[in-house]
Design an enzyme around this catalytic site. Structure first.
Site, short mmCIF file in Angstrom:
data_model
loop_
_atom_site.label_atom_id
_atom_site.label_comp_id
_atom_site.label_asym_id
_atom_site.label_seq_id
_atom_site.Cartn_x
_atom_site.Cartn_y
_atom_site.Cartn_z
N ASN A 207 -2.43 6.57 6.31
CA ASN A 207 -2.72 8.23 6.09
C ASN A 207 -5.00 7.70 5.78
OD1 ASN A 207 -3.39 6.59 3.78
ND2 ASN A 207 -1.28 6.91 3.40
N ASP A 276 5.34 8.25 2.41
CA ASP A 276 6.61 8.51 2.28
C ASP A 276 7.65 8.42 3.29
OD1 ASP A 276 6.35 9.59 -0.32
OD2 ASP A 276 5.42 11.06 0.01
N LYS A 286 5.42 -2.44 23.12
CA LYS A 286 5.01 -0.85 23.09
C LYS A 286 5.71 0.27 24.55
CE LYS A 286 0.36 0.13 24.67
NZ LYS A 286 -0.55 0.42 26.02
N LYS A 334 4.76 15.52 -10.91
CA LYS A 334 5.77 14.23 -10.73
C LYS A 334 5.64 12.72 -11.99
CE LYS A 334 3.96 15.07 -5.84
NZ LYS A 334 1.96 14.75 -5.26
N LYS A 338 9.21 10.99 -12.98
CA LYS A 338 8.93 9.47 -12.07
C LYS A 338 8.64 8.43 -13.71
CE LYS A 338 6.71 10.59 -7.31
NZ LYS A 338 6.15 9.74 -6.37
N1 CTP Z 1 4.53 6.52 -4.91
C1 CTP Z 1 5.49 5.42 -4.47
N2 CTP Z 1 6.38 5.36 -3.93
C2 CTP Z 1 6.16 6.45 -2.97
C3 CTP Z 1 5.68 7.05 -2.91
C4 CTP Z 1 4.56 7.52 -3.52
O1 CTP Z 1 5.09 4.37 -5.26
N3 CTP Z 1 7.27 5.81 -1.29
C5 CTP Z 1 2.89 6.88 -5.90
C6 CTP Z 1 1.97 6.72 -5.52
O2 CTP Z 1 1.68 5.64 -5.36
C7 CTP Z 1 1.55 7.56 -6.64
C8 CTP Z 1 2.73 8.98 -6.68
O3 CTP Z 1 3.39 7.59 -6.45
O4 CTP Z 1 1.27 7.35 -7.65
C9 CTP Z 1 2.41 10.26 -6.63
O5 CTP Z 1 2.67 9.59 -4.81
P1 CTP Z 1 1.90 11.94 -3.87
O6 CTP Z 1 1.97 10.53 -2.72
O7 CTP Z 1 1.09 12.36 -4.10
O8 CTP Z 1 3.74 11.64 -4.30
P2 CTP Z 1 5.10 11.55 -3.38
O9 CTP Z 1 5.72 11.48 -4.49
O10 CTP Z 1 5.24 10.76 -2.49
O11 CTP Z 1 4.80 13.76 -4.06
P3 CTP Z 1 4.82 14.63 -2.34
O12 CTP Z 1 3.90 13.20 -0.89
O13 CTP Z 1 5.66 15.10 -1.83
O14 CTP Z 1 3.53 15.29 -3.04
#
Ligand code: CTP
Length: 399
Positions: A207, A276, A286, A334, A338
């Site tokens: 990303n 995610d 490759k 969130k 969490k």
């Molecule tokens: N985070 C994490 N591990 C993951 C995804 C996210 O520790 N696999 C943490 C990120 O570092 C951040 C928080 O969770 O502090 C929120 O991340 P975000 O990507 O906004 O949230 P998600 O729960 O993944 O939700 P979405 O992608 O559906 O918005």
């Protein structure tokens, strides 16, 4: 922070004196007012006019000057929020250790009550001489900050230890010297940057995260006295000074690096943009181009902060939410789901906020329903605001 602060820059007679001009320029660029005090020997290497031009103030060296009688050794000593000697020769280090005051700079140093930084630069035989090392220890025991020289090519065409430290390291040491150590005793783990999820040996999913917000948090937490572990996905940023730096690539690696250290830390700040999902299969070779589309199956990555939340104990846990819609509602969900203490919400659509920018605009949500809006500012200033909230929680828990 730096803007509006004052520094006295002591310059002594070594070849690295020319680098002091660049140091003065870097400090002035940060809106720090710089007053230069040179030794007579320093003038053999660089002229007072150079410093006067860069700082807008005369460069002083005469202990008995009639011209600037109001700027004498006592008022110059009191002028600075910090006094930096760069470069510091073996001679000035020896004089400081012995308490000798026989010219303007050594007299200013003896009269100083502000933090003093000494940046040695000399030939390696001189630097490693027991007399110099002993003097450096004397200064350290007295609370003087030593910015250790680097190893590398020296002016005398030999290689060894004795090169003036990188100017960025000196500037960081200055910033640290005048920052309150209000997070001393805390051990803060920060995650930063993107993760990379490979699907063959040359390609990966990632990303746009630059890591800037997490690196700013690590830098600021260390300046404020915390011990800092920075677990970082791949970025192009320089490693912040004085942190325990753990580079990782994938979310699974990041999870391992974080969870294996969780027991030892008092605060976790998860600024990383963790992917995610990861490709279910990583091809050994490759993947070659074929006719038609290519499908890559993705499987879920561990949610690291949710795991931390489940084992939180007395730790302060701060998460981030980067949203493109329903910012507050999504961030709040969130925060509770969490088991975090705070969540820092970024709106992807706001100018000056988000991934690649040097600035940010955030909202900090807490468990009591509070929403603090922090307007557009530099990521280091944003980091300071987030750490203020962390500190308040630490005090509230009175650990
Ligand atoms: N985070 C994490 N591990 C993951 C995804 C996210 O520790 N696999 C943490 C990120 O570092 C951040 C928080 O969770 O502090 C929120 O991340 P975000 O990507 O906004 O949230 P998600 O729960 O993944 O939700 P979405 O992608 O559906 O918005």
């Amino acid at each position: 922070m730096a803007a509006g602060k004052k520094a006295v820059l002591g310059v002594t007679g070594g070849i690295a004196a020319y680098k002091a001009a660049e140091l003065a320029r870097l400090l002035v660029k940060k809106d720090i007012s710089v007053m230069v005090v040179m030794t007579e020997n320093a003038k053999e290497f660089i002229t007072p006019l150079t410093f006067q031009t860069l700082t807008g103030h005369p460069a002083f060296s005469d202990l008995f000057s009639q011209e600037h009688y109001d700027l004498n050794h006592i008022s110059l000593a009191a002028y600075g929020d910090v006094i930096v000697v760069a470069p510091a020769t073996a001679n000035i280090i020896g004089k400081m250790a012995a308490g000798i005051a026989d010219d303007l700079l050594s007299t200013v140093l003896l009269a100083a009550r502000a933090p003093v930084l000494v940046c040695p630069a000399m030939n390696d035989n001189m630097y490693t001489h027991p007399a110099v090392q002993n003097n450096i220890r004397i200064l350290q025991n007295r609370g003087v900050h030593i910015v250790a020289p680097d190893r590398g090519e020296l002016a005398c065409k030999t290689a060894g230890i004795g090169r003036l430290a990188e100017l960025e390291a000196i500037v960081e040491a200055i910033e640290t010297a005048w920052t309150d150590k209000d997070l001393a005793g805390e051990k803060i783990l920060v995650t930063a940057g993107p993760t990379r999820e490979p699907f063959d040996p040359v390609r990966f999913i990632t990303n746009y995260s630059s890591g800037k917000m997490g690196y700013a948090l690590a830098t600021m937490a260390r300046r404020r006295g915390a011990e800092v572990i920075l677990v970082s996905g791949p970025t192009v940023l320089p490693i912040p000074y004085g942190v325990d730096f753990i580079p990782v690539e994938s979310a699974v690696e990041m999870r391992g690096a974080v969870m294996s250290r969780l027991e030892t830390v008092t605060v976790v700040i998860k600024a990383a943009a963790v992917a995610d999902y990861r490709p279910a299969v990583r091809a050994g070779n490759k993947i070659k181009k074929k006719r038609g589309p290519l499908n890559i199956d993705l499987e879920k990555n561990p949610d690291i902060i949710a795991e931390i939340g489940a084992k939180k104990g007395k730790r302060v846990v701060v998460g981030f939410a980067m949203e493109s819609e329903n910012l507050l509602a999504n961030a709040k969900a969130k925060l509770f789901a969490k088991n975090m203490d705070l969540i820092v919400a970024n709106d992807l659509h706001q100018d000056g906020a988000g991934f690649q920018s040097d600035t940010n605009i955030i909202k900090i949500l807490d468990l009591q329903g509070g929403v603090e809006t922090v307007p557009l500012m530099d990521k280091l200033d944003i980091a300071a605001r987030i750490l203020d909230r962390v500190k308040a929680l630490i005090y509230a828990g009175s650990r």
